[in-house]
Design a protein around this motif. Structure first.
Motif, mmCIF file in Angstrom:
data_model
loop_
_atom_site.group_PDB
_atom_site.id
_atom_site.type_symbol
_atom_site.label_atom_id
_atom_site.label_comp_id
_atom_site.label_asym_id
_atom_site.label_seq_id
_atom_site.Cartn_x
_atom_site.Cartn_y
_atom_site.Cartn_z
ATOM 1 N N ASP A 55 0.814 -1.132 -0.093
ATOM 2 C CA ASP A 55 0.107 0.005 0.066
ATOM 3 C C ASP A 55 0.821 1.338 0.060
ATOM 4 O OD1 ASP A 55 -2.485 -1.519 0.149
ATOM 5 O OD2 ASP A 55 -2.442 -1.548 2.176
ATOM 6 N N VAL B 118 2.401 1.886 -3.486
ATOM 7 C CA VAL B 118 1.209 2.408 -4.575
ATOM 8 C C VAL B 118 1.069 3.867 -4.172
ATOM 9 C CG1 VAL B 118 -1.060 2.318 -4.778
ATOM 10 C CG2 VAL B 118 0.096 0.307 -4.570
ATOM 11 N N GLU C 292 -3.112 -9.219 -2.444
ATOM 12 C CA GLU C 292 -2.614 -8.484 -1.256
ATOM 13 C C GLU C 292 -1.346 -7.801 -1.712
ATOM 14 O OE1 GLU C 292 -4.201 -7.880 1.258
ATOM 15 O OE2 GLU C 292 -5.776 -9.503 0.950
ATOM 16 N N LYS D 174 -1.496 -5.048 -6.373
ATOM 17 C CA LYS D 174 -1.556 -3.740 -6.013
ATOM 18 C C LYS D 174 -0.529 -2.837 -6.551
ATOM 19 C CE LYS D 174 -3.491 -4.425 -1.415
ATOM 20 N NZ LYS D 174 -3.504 -4.511 0.221
#
Length: 210
Positions: free
Chosen positions: A75, A78, A132, A136
């Protein structure tokens, strides 16, 4: 009495992490297929029923391990890629530095090691890891490479295939260690891999001719 209740609550809040730590240790030692929930419970110092209270299956345990350790990194990557402006080579170097730094931690390295070792027998594990982590980062990296081409930082490459050249050597290195125990004289040596990979990625392997 109040202090006792607070300690109990803190202990209860910590238990899922303790169970995940124990599960990872057992998965690394025994392999995912051979690992038993009884062993994980014993390693965590809790009952088997408590393990199932938090995680209904071994697959859920592994998914919890990935989500806790690697999903936040994905995350963050990203977000960094989406916000980055300028030469994408700087962003690639930044991203791979973070990844290699995380994999230098034996506890984090153990996770892709377990996943890579078990994906053939347990395709659901591969699907979870892809969902997961890979799914991403891959689109964000592709968009950034396209922006780099449009801005003139990169030549007219195929961004979809270039991604494989960016992340492939790191995955291959991890696979060589995880599946075949092929390490360098210095062990995993992620710093050396990073230096070599970025040099070849940005400059190629052909000698400069006069």
């Amino acid at each position: 009495m109040v202090e006792t209740a607070k300690k109990f609550r803190r202990r209860a809040e910590a238990r899922p992490d303790e169970v995940l730590d124990a599960a990872l240790a057992v998965f690394v030692e025994k392999g995912f297929a051979a690992a038993k929930v009884d062993e994980i419970a014993r390693q965590a110092g809790v009952s088997k029923g408590l393990v199932y209270l938090y995680f209904p299956s071994k697959e859920a345990l592994l998914e919890g391990i990935v989500r806790r350790a690697l999903a936040p990194i994905a995350d963050d990557a990203v977000n960094r890629l989406a916000a980055f402006e300028g030469d994408p080579r700087d962003a690639i170097a930044m991203l791979l530095t973070v990844v290699c730094g995380q994999l230098s931690d034996p506890a984090r390295m153990a996770i892709p090691k377990v996943v890579i070792s078990e994906v053939v027998r347990f395709p659901a594990i591969a699907a979870m890891y892809r969902r997961e982590v890979i799914d991403k980062v891959r689109p964000a990296l592709e968009v950034m490479l396209k922006r780099g081409v449009s801005a003139g930082y990169l030549r007219d490459i195929d961004p979809e295939m270039a991604i494989r050249s960016v992340i492939g050597p790191v995955m291959a290195h991890v696979a060589l260690v995880a599946l075949f125990n092929v390490e360098t004289d210095a062990g995993l040596d992620m710093d050396r891999l990073l230096t070599s990979h970025l040099d070849i990625l940005f400059h190629g392997i052909s000698a400069v001719r006069p």
